[in-house]
Design an enzyme around this catalytic site. Structure first.
Site, PDB file in Angstrom:
ATOM      1  N   SER A 196       0.823  -1.212   0.000  1.00 48.21           N
ATOM      2  CA  SER A 196       0.000   0.000   0.000  1.00 48.21           C
ATOM      3  C   SER A 196       0.853   1.256   0.000  1.00 48.21           C
ATOM      4  O   SER A 196       1.917   1.289   0.603  1.00 48.21           O
ATOM      5  CB  SER A 196      -0.907   0.034   1.226  1.00 48.21           C
ATOM      6  OG  SER A 196      -1.578   1.278   1.264  1.00 48.21           O
ATOM      7  N   LYS A 227      -4.573  -6.552   3.582  1.00 49.09           N
ATOM      8  CA  LYS A 227      -4.526  -5.415   2.637  1.00 49.09           C
ATOM      9  C   LYS A 227      -5.949  -5.036   2.207  1.00 49.09           C
ATOM     10  O   LYS A 227      -6.273  -3.841   2.068  1.00 49.09           O
ATOM     11  CB  LYS A 227      -3.660  -5.784   1.415  1.00 49.09           C
ATOM     12  CG  LYS A 227      -3.676  -4.735   0.292  1.00 49.09           C
ATOM     13  CD  LYS A 227      -3.081  -3.424   0.758  1.00 49.09           C
ATOM     14  CE  LYS A 227      -2.972  -2.274  -0.191  1.00 49.09           C
ATOM     15  NZ  LYS A 227      -3.693  -2.108  -1.378  1.00 49.09           N
ATOM     16  N   HIS A 248      -7.496  -3.157   4.987  1.00 45.38           N
ATOM     17  CA  HIS A 248      -6.866  -1.831   4.972  1.00 45.38           C
ATOM     18  C   HIS A 248      -7.583  -0.927   3.966  1.00 45.38           C
ATOM     19  O   HIS A 248      -7.950   0.215   4.259  1.00 45.38           O
ATOM     20  CB  HIS A 248      -5.380  -1.965   4.606  1.00 45.38           C
ATOM     21  CG  HIS A 248      -4.728  -0.695   4.127  1.00 45.38           C
ATOM     22  ND1 HIS A 248      -4.951  -0.175   2.863  1.00 45.38           N
ATOM     23  CD2 HIS A 248      -3.902   0.165   4.736  1.00 45.38           C
ATOM     24  CE1 HIS A 248      -4.283   0.953   2.725  1.00 45.38           C
ATOM     25  NE2 HIS A 248      -3.631   1.186   3.845  1.00 45.38           N
ATOM     26  N   ASN A 249      -7.811  -1.442   2.776  1.00 40.92           N
ATOM     27  CA  ASN A 249      -8.476  -0.643   1.743  1.00 40.92           C
ATOM     28  C   ASN A 249      -9.912  -0.313   2.138  1.00 40.92           C
ATOM     29  O   ASN A 249     -10.396   0.782   1.864  1.00 40.92           O
ATOM     30  CB  ASN A 249      -8.463  -1.379   0.397  1.00 40.92           C
ATOM     31  CG  ASN A 249      -7.106  -1.299  -0.279  1.00 40.92           C
ATOM     32  OD1 ASN A 249      -6.084  -1.189   0.391  1.00 40.92           O
ATOM     33  ND2 ASN A 249      -7.084  -1.374  -1.592  1.00 40.92           N
ATOM     34  N   GLU A 260      -9.761   2.432   4.446  1.00 43.96           N
ATOM     35  CA  GLU A 260      -9.427   3.634   3.644  1.00 43.96           C
ATOM     36  C   GLU A 260     -10.710   4.229   3.017  1.00 43.96           C
ATOM     37  O   GLU A 260     -10.912   5.441   3.046  1.00 43.96           O
ATOM     38  CB  GLU A 260      -8.426   3.198   2.571  1.00 43.96           C
ATOM     39  CG  GLU A 260      -7.990   4.259   1.595  1.00 43.96           C
ATOM     40  CD  GLU A 260      -7.103   3.636   0.498  1.00 43.96           C
ATOM     41  OE1 GLU A 260      -6.157   2.899   0.833  1.00 43.96           O
ATOM     42  OE2 GLU A 260      -7.378   3.874  -0.690  1.00 43.96           O
TER      43      GLU A 260
HETATM   44  P1  NBP Z   1      -2.651  -1.991 -13.223  1.00 42.95           P
HETATM   45  O1  NBP Z   1      -3.478  -2.631 -12.168  1.00 42.95           O
HETATM   46  O2  NBP Z   1      -3.271  -0.953 -14.067  1.00 42.95           O
HETATM   47  O3  NBP Z   1      -2.052  -3.144 -14.177  1.00 42.95           O
HETATM   48  C1  NBP Z   1      -1.302  -2.819 -15.314  1.00 42.95           C
HETATM   49  C2  NBP Z   1      -0.178  -3.796 -15.514  1.00 42.95           C
HETATM   50  O4  NBP Z   1      -0.698  -5.129 -15.668  1.00 42.95           O
HETATM   51  C3  NBP Z   1       0.600  -3.480 -16.800  1.00 42.95           C
HETATM   52  O5  NBP Z   1       1.956  -3.748 -16.588  1.00 42.95           O
HETATM   53  C4  NBP Z   1      -0.024  -4.454 -17.799  1.00 42.95           C
HETATM   54  O6  NBP Z   1       0.811  -4.750 -18.881  1.00 42.95           O
HETATM   55  C5  NBP Z   1      -0.179  -5.667 -16.925  1.00 42.95           C
HETATM   56  N1  NBP Z   1      -1.073  -6.690 -17.485  1.00 42.95           N
HETATM   57  C6  NBP Z   1      -2.400  -6.665 -17.697  1.00 42.95           C
HETATM   58 BR1  NBP Z   1      -3.487  -5.235 -17.428  1.00 42.95          BR
HETATM   59  N2  NBP Z   1      -2.875  -7.804 -18.206  1.00 42.95           N
HETATM   60  C7  NBP Z   1      -1.789  -8.592 -18.350  1.00 42.95           C
HETATM   61  C8  NBP Z   1      -1.626  -9.899 -18.833  1.00 42.95           C
HETATM   62  N3  NBP Z   1      -2.661 -10.632 -19.227  1.00 42.95           N
HETATM   63  N4  NBP Z   1      -0.371 -10.395 -18.850  1.00 42.95           N
HETATM   64  C9  NBP Z   1       0.666  -9.665 -18.432  1.00 42.95           C
HETATM   65  N5  NBP Z   1       0.573  -8.414 -17.941  1.00 42.95           N
HETATM   66  C10 NBP Z   1      -0.649  -7.881 -17.896  1.00 42.95           C
HETATM   67  O7  NBP Z   1      -1.282  -1.406 -12.601  1.00 42.95           O
HETATM   68  P2  NBP Z   1      -0.995  -0.637 -11.234  1.00 42.95           P
HETATM   69  O8  NBP Z   1      -1.976   0.442 -10.975  1.00 42.95           O
HETATM   70  O9  NBP Z   1       0.449  -0.313 -11.265  1.00 42.95           O
HETATM   71  O10 NBP Z   1      -1.248  -1.758 -10.123  1.00 42.95           O
HETATM   72  C11 NBP Z   1      -0.551  -2.978 -10.083  1.00 42.95           C
HETATM   73  C12 NBP Z   1      -1.140  -3.802  -8.948  1.00 42.95           C
HETATM   74  O11 NBP Z   1      -0.943  -3.094  -7.706  1.00 42.95           O
HETATM   75  C13 NBP Z   1      -2.637  -4.030  -9.069  1.00 42.95           C
HETATM   76  O12 NBP Z   1      -2.978  -5.270  -8.524  1.00 42.95           O
HETATM   77  C14 NBP Z   1      -3.222  -2.928  -8.217  1.00 42.95           C
HETATM   78  O13 NBP Z   1      -4.520  -3.226  -7.748  1.00 42.95           O
HETATM   79  C15 NBP Z   1      -2.203  -2.859  -7.085  1.00 42.95           C
HETATM   80  N6  NBP Z   1      -2.128  -1.574  -6.382  1.00 42.95           N
HETATM   81  C16 NBP Z   1      -2.246  -0.401  -7.078  1.00 42.95           C
HETATM   82  C17 NBP Z   1      -2.140   0.803  -6.401  1.00 42.95           C
HETATM   83  C18 NBP Z   1      -2.241   2.115  -7.125  1.00 42.95           C
HETATM   84  O14 NBP Z   1      -2.223   3.159  -6.442  1.00 42.95           O
HETATM   85  N7  NBP Z   1      -2.321   2.143  -8.449  1.00 42.95           N
HETATM   86  C19 NBP Z   1      -1.893   0.797  -5.022  1.00 42.95           C
HETATM   87  C20 NBP Z   1      -1.739  -0.410  -4.357  1.00 42.95           C
HETATM   88  C21 NBP Z   1      -1.849  -1.595  -5.061  1.00 42.95           C
HETATM   89  P3  NBP Z   1       0.700  -3.883 -20.254  1.00 42.95           P
HETATM   90  O15 NBP Z   1       1.572  -2.686 -20.033  1.00 42.95           O
HETATM   91  O16 NBP Z   1       1.191  -4.786 -21.292  1.00 42.95           O
HETATM   92  O17 NBP Z   1      -0.757  -3.512 -20.429  1.00 42.95           O
END
Ligand code: NBP
Length: 470
Positions: free
Chosen positions: A128, A183, A186-187, A190
């Site tokens: 997080s 987690k 936690h969300n 939040e």
């Molecule tokens: P996203 O949740 O938007 O995921 C995007 C990533 O997943 C890209 O690298 C994309 O590759 C890849 N991807 C997808 Br979509 N489908 C795929 C597949 N079939 N095979 C391989 N790669 C694939 O990214 P994020 O916001 O950075 O979050 C990542 C994780 O962390 C998620 O589980 C999210 O819930 C969690 N999280 C996010 C936050 C936040 O603030 N954003 C905070 C805490 C936790 P591509 O580039 O080829 O499309």
């Protein structure tokens, strides 16, 4: 010395990129992304930071020291299974896949089981803190086998945020899905905290305060017992002026429809499934659902007259209410936490996880979105009371006793101002019901027995009773 990387990371969206750079401060890291161009751009910009990129999964896996440690930062759900499936042909026994995304805990339990049958390790790790946390230190909630935890502990401790005492915001949570469960809760908390803040904002706005005037109040709140990351970031949000041609506060131009990605909903469902009142979290989800029906709300708004709509309190009265609402918010947030920890306690019992609530509150002190002064109070309370339920701990009883009447006042003020109090109202009702020896369910039991012969118990005699009511 091997020129192989100590860690691999897959998924270079916002979280993955920042986490990779954080890891690379102390380890050599190889990254991979499904869309190769994203990886190339990232390496083009940050390749000098102990980071290497691979375009093919086989090359990626071969670039790692054994046993391989591969962190997935891809979209939760099918993407995680797809990545695991395409990695498996290249992995060896003993390798470790760490899922750092917001995966749903039953998926984590399933994946750990499936991989352990192949003598491989799967570790579910809640992370997080958004992009800033991922880069400079997130709060980390790891779950899986203790053997794998021992391998990962030094790495995760190096990249985690620090608590108020300077200790890393990471601790072993429990077996299989425990990290992702914590987690998720936690969300959920939040969601509740943000909604409570939105309700206070709405109350002040209904009483004629401008966004920046509310910013001044929230700035004050951030200097007292509500001190938190969320209050801190809300001040510049409230003060920001539009930069696209109007003289308005930007917040007043943002469409009032809140998004959600599922973790709040999952938590809400868990409360229902496990029979625990987490109404603050559920109501926060409901508030977002209602917000999303913007067009329908606009239609209904035209149909119903609001006699209170342009009645505002005088400014000096609103000023006097600022500390009352501060106390009310504090009580409501304590109640939201008490509910969240109640859910964790119930899940721990049913899932046979040995959760340490003081440690969970401690690792939420830094890095994560709900990081706040209140978590220091909770950590100390749990520590002193040997992890007893929050409702029973002397410090929390005293804090609720001191602030609860101001939560009542806050709710009553909000009702009069026409502020929909999804969460503040739920917190008050939940607390008053939970601390009331004589509730109203005798009436429910009377009805149930009347229409369905469901029977009832009496308070003055043992046994099960049924009455012919008519
Ligand atoms: P996203 O949740 O938007 O995921 C995007 C990533 O997943 C890209 O690298 C994309 O590759 C890849 N991807 C997808 Br979509 N489908 C795929 C597949 N079939 N095979 C391989 N790669 C694939 O990214 P994020 O916001 O950075 O979050 C990542 C994780 O962390 C998620 O589980 C999210 O819930 C969690 N999280 C996010 C936050 C936040 O603030 N954003 C905070 C805490 C936790 P591509 O580039 O080829 O499309």
């Amino acid at each position: 010395m091997s020129d192989k990387s100590q860690i691999g990371l897959i998924g270079l969206a916002v979280m993955g990129q920042n986490l990779a750079r954080n890891l690379a401060r102390a380890h050599k890291v190889t990254v991979y992304n499904r869309t190769t161009e994203t990886m190339q751009d990232f390496i083009g910009e940050h390749g000098s930071e102990n980071l290497a990129g691979e375009a093919e999964l086989e090359g990626f896996v071969n670039s790692l020291e054994k046993p391989r440690k591969i962190i997935l930062m891809v979209k939760a759900g099918r993407a995680v299974d797809a990545v695991i499936g395409s990695l498996l042909p290249f992995l060896d026994k003993g390798d470790i896949i760490i899922d750092g995304g917001n995966s749903h805990f039953p998926d984590t339990i399933r994946r750990e089981k499936e991989l352990s049958e192949k003598d491989m390790n799967f570790f579910g790790c809640g992370v997080s803190g958004g992009e800033e946390g991922a880069l400079n230190g997130p709060s980390i909630m790891p779950g899986g086998s203790t053997k794998v935890w021992k391998e990962l502990e030094p790495i995760l401790k190096k990249i985690a945020a620090k608590d108020f005492e300077g200790e890393p915001c990471v601790t072993y949570i429990g077996e299989n899905g425990a990290g992702h469960y914590v987690k998720m809760v936690h969300n959920g908390i939040e969601y509740a905290v943000m909604q409570m803040m939105a309700e206070a904002y709405d109350f002040y706005r209904s009483n004629g305060l401008s966004a920046s005037e509310i910013g001044n109040i929230f700035e004050k709140y951030n200097q007292g017992k509500l001190k938190s990351f969320l209050f801190e970031i809300s001040v510049p949000i409230l003060r920001k002026k539009d930069e696209k041609g109007t003289d308005e506060y930007l917040l007043d131009l943002i469409l009032d429809k809140a998004g959600q990605k599922g973790t709040g909903r999952w938590t809400g469902i868990e409360g229902l499934e496990r029979g625990i009142d987490i109404s603050c979290i559920q109501q926060a989800v409901n508030a977002r659902i209602v917000s999303s029906r913007k067009n329908y709300r606009v239609e209904l708004d035209k149909k119903y007259k609001k006699p209170y709509a342009d009645k505002t309190l005088p400014k000096d009265v609103v000023k006097e209410l600022v500390p009352v609402i501060e106390n009310g918010l504090y009580a409501a947030m304590l109640i939201a936490y008490a509910q969240g920890f109640d859910l964790l306690r119930q899940a721990a019992e049913e899932m046979e996880w040995d959760l340490n609530y003081a440690e969970i509150a401690r690792i939420w002190q830094g890095g994560c979105i709900i990081r706040a002064q209140i978590l220091k109070t909770l950590t100390e309370a749990f520590k002193e009371a040997n992890n007893a339920p929050l409702w029973e701990i002397e410090q929390i009883v005293s804090d609720l006793q001191d602030n609860w009447l101001d939560l009542r006042a806050t709710v009553s003020l909000g009702v009069q101002a026409g502020t929909p109090l999804f969460c503040l109202g739920a917190a008050l009702a939940s607390f008053e019901a939970m601390s009331d020896a004589r509730g109203s369910a005798n009436f429910i039991q009377g009805l149930r027995d009347s229409f369905g012969a469901h029977t009832y118990k009496r308070i003055d005699q043992d046994g099960i009773f049924h009455t012919e009511w008519s």
